[in-house]
Design an enzyme around this catalytic site. Structure first.
Site, PDB file in Angstrom:
ATOM      1  N   GLU A 149       0.855  -1.189   0.000  1.00 16.75           N
ATOM      2  CA  GLU A 149       0.000   0.000   0.000  1.00 16.75           C
ATOM      3  C   GLU A 149       0.888   1.236   0.000  1.00 16.75           C
ATOM      4  O   GLU A 149       1.861   1.315   0.749  1.00 16.75           O
ATOM      5  CB  GLU A 149      -0.896   0.005   1.245  1.00 16.75           C
ATOM      6  CG  GLU A 149      -1.703   1.282   1.440  1.00 16.75           C
ATOM      7  CD  GLU A 149      -2.545   1.253   2.713  1.00 16.75           C
ATOM      8  OE1 GLU A 149      -2.900   0.136   3.153  1.00 16.75           O
ATOM      9  OE2 GLU A 149      -2.824   2.325   3.270  1.00 16.75           O
ATOM     10  N   GLU A 154      -2.900  11.161   3.203  1.00 18.92           N
ATOM     11  CA  GLU A 154      -3.976  10.901   4.154  1.00 18.92           C
ATOM     12  C   GLU A 154      -4.068  12.106   5.084  1.00 18.92           C
ATOM     13  O   GLU A 154      -3.051  12.702   5.457  1.00 18.92           O
ATOM     14  CB  GLU A 154      -3.714   9.653   4.986  1.00 18.92           C
ATOM     15  CG  GLU A 154      -3.898   8.352   4.255  1.00 18.92           C
ATOM     16  CD  GLU A 154      -3.783   7.163   5.202  1.00 18.92           C
ATOM     17  OE1 GLU A 154      -4.835   6.573   5.535  1.00 18.92           O
ATOM     18  OE2 GLU A 154      -2.657   6.847   5.611  1.00 18.92           O
TER      19      GLU A 154
END
Length: 270
Positions: A149, A154
């Site tokens: 990932e 974020e």
């Protein structure tokens, strides 16, 4: 709309004149220069309650939760009132209090290496969790975190000035998920997450470099993720989602809805 198209073509022109253009070109993009639902030739949807004990239910192809208008894509989280009748409650009709959207190129497009960018305006408030990230194309067969990932961006309302980025993978030597702690100088802060900024990575055979408005702020050495099983030497698809709540983002305030995550463009270069 016309002005945005002109700006994009000027951007392409100057890109062709730059040194960067000698090494890369746009291989995939969405400028959101249309109206309605996201382009189904480019985007699929995640649906349901997906991960991290988050509060939202992801809906597919809902103009309430994902729509393109005035040159931008908006992902919107909405809180709903319970309007079920007593009869419907008795028969077990499900009530979904919070809906949102998660768009993905899974099953449509994936890439190994290149530059990935999003220009976006992030929502503020406790409990928000917008993101732009990737998963290995083989996630369905080997699972997470073995698929790898890359978190290009974020943002969580519990740390309202900090932008997060990084990677996750399975550490075969330790037999568990990677536990990489960022160095002090690898943390990114901004006073204006609710204004448009460009979040991106440059990914090659050796490194993943993280960028904010064109400035590199973090680097990951791909060799740390292993050899033949290294997930960062294999194709990844991208995800854009607006989550609410969960252990990291915190409990949203009752009056925060609707919450909008606004995206100007997404571009992939190779």
């Amino acid at each position: 709309m016309f002005e945005k198209l002109v700006q994009f073509y000027f951007f392409l022109f100057f890109l062709l004149l730059s040194e960067v253009s000698l090494a890369e070109k746009i291989v995939w993009h969405d400028e959101f220069d249309y109206e309605g639902l996201p382009d189904s030739s480019k985007w699929n949807y995640e649906t349901g309650y997906v991960r991290n004990k988050e509060l939202q239910y992801y809906k597919a192809a809902s103009l309430d939760n994902s729509f393109v208008s005035s040159g931008v894509l908006t992902l919107r989280a909405i809180r709903h009132d319970d309007t079920r009748s007593m009869w419907n409650k008795f028969w077990g009709e499900e009530f979904i209090p919070i809906t949102s959207a998660s768009l993905t190129t899974k099953g449509l497009s994936s890439w190994t290496y290149g530059r990935m960018e999003i220009r976006a305006k992030l929502p503020l408030g406790r409990g928000v969790w917008p993101a732009f990230w990737t998963l290995g194309e083989n996630v369905s067969s080997i699972g997470w975190p073995k698929c790898g990932e890359i978190d290009v961006m974020e943002f969580v309302g519990s740390t309202p000035r900090q932008i997060h980025g990084g990677v996750h993978f399975y550490d075969y030597k330790l037999g568990k998920k990677s536990q990489l702690v960022p160095l002090k100088e690898e943390k990114l802060f901004t006073n204006s997450p609710d204004e448009f900024h460009i979040y991106g990575i440059e990914w090659d055979e050796k490194e993943i470099r993280f960028f904010f408005d064109g400035q590199q702020w973090k680097t990951f050495n791909i060799s740390l993720a292993g050899g033949i099983y290294n997930p960062f030497a294999k194709p990844h698809f991208i995800i854009i989602n607006l989550a609410m709540g969960g252990a990291w983002a915190g409990v949203p305030d009752d009056d925060i809805y609707p919450v909008d995550y606004i995206i100007d463009y997404v571009r992939i270069y190779q």
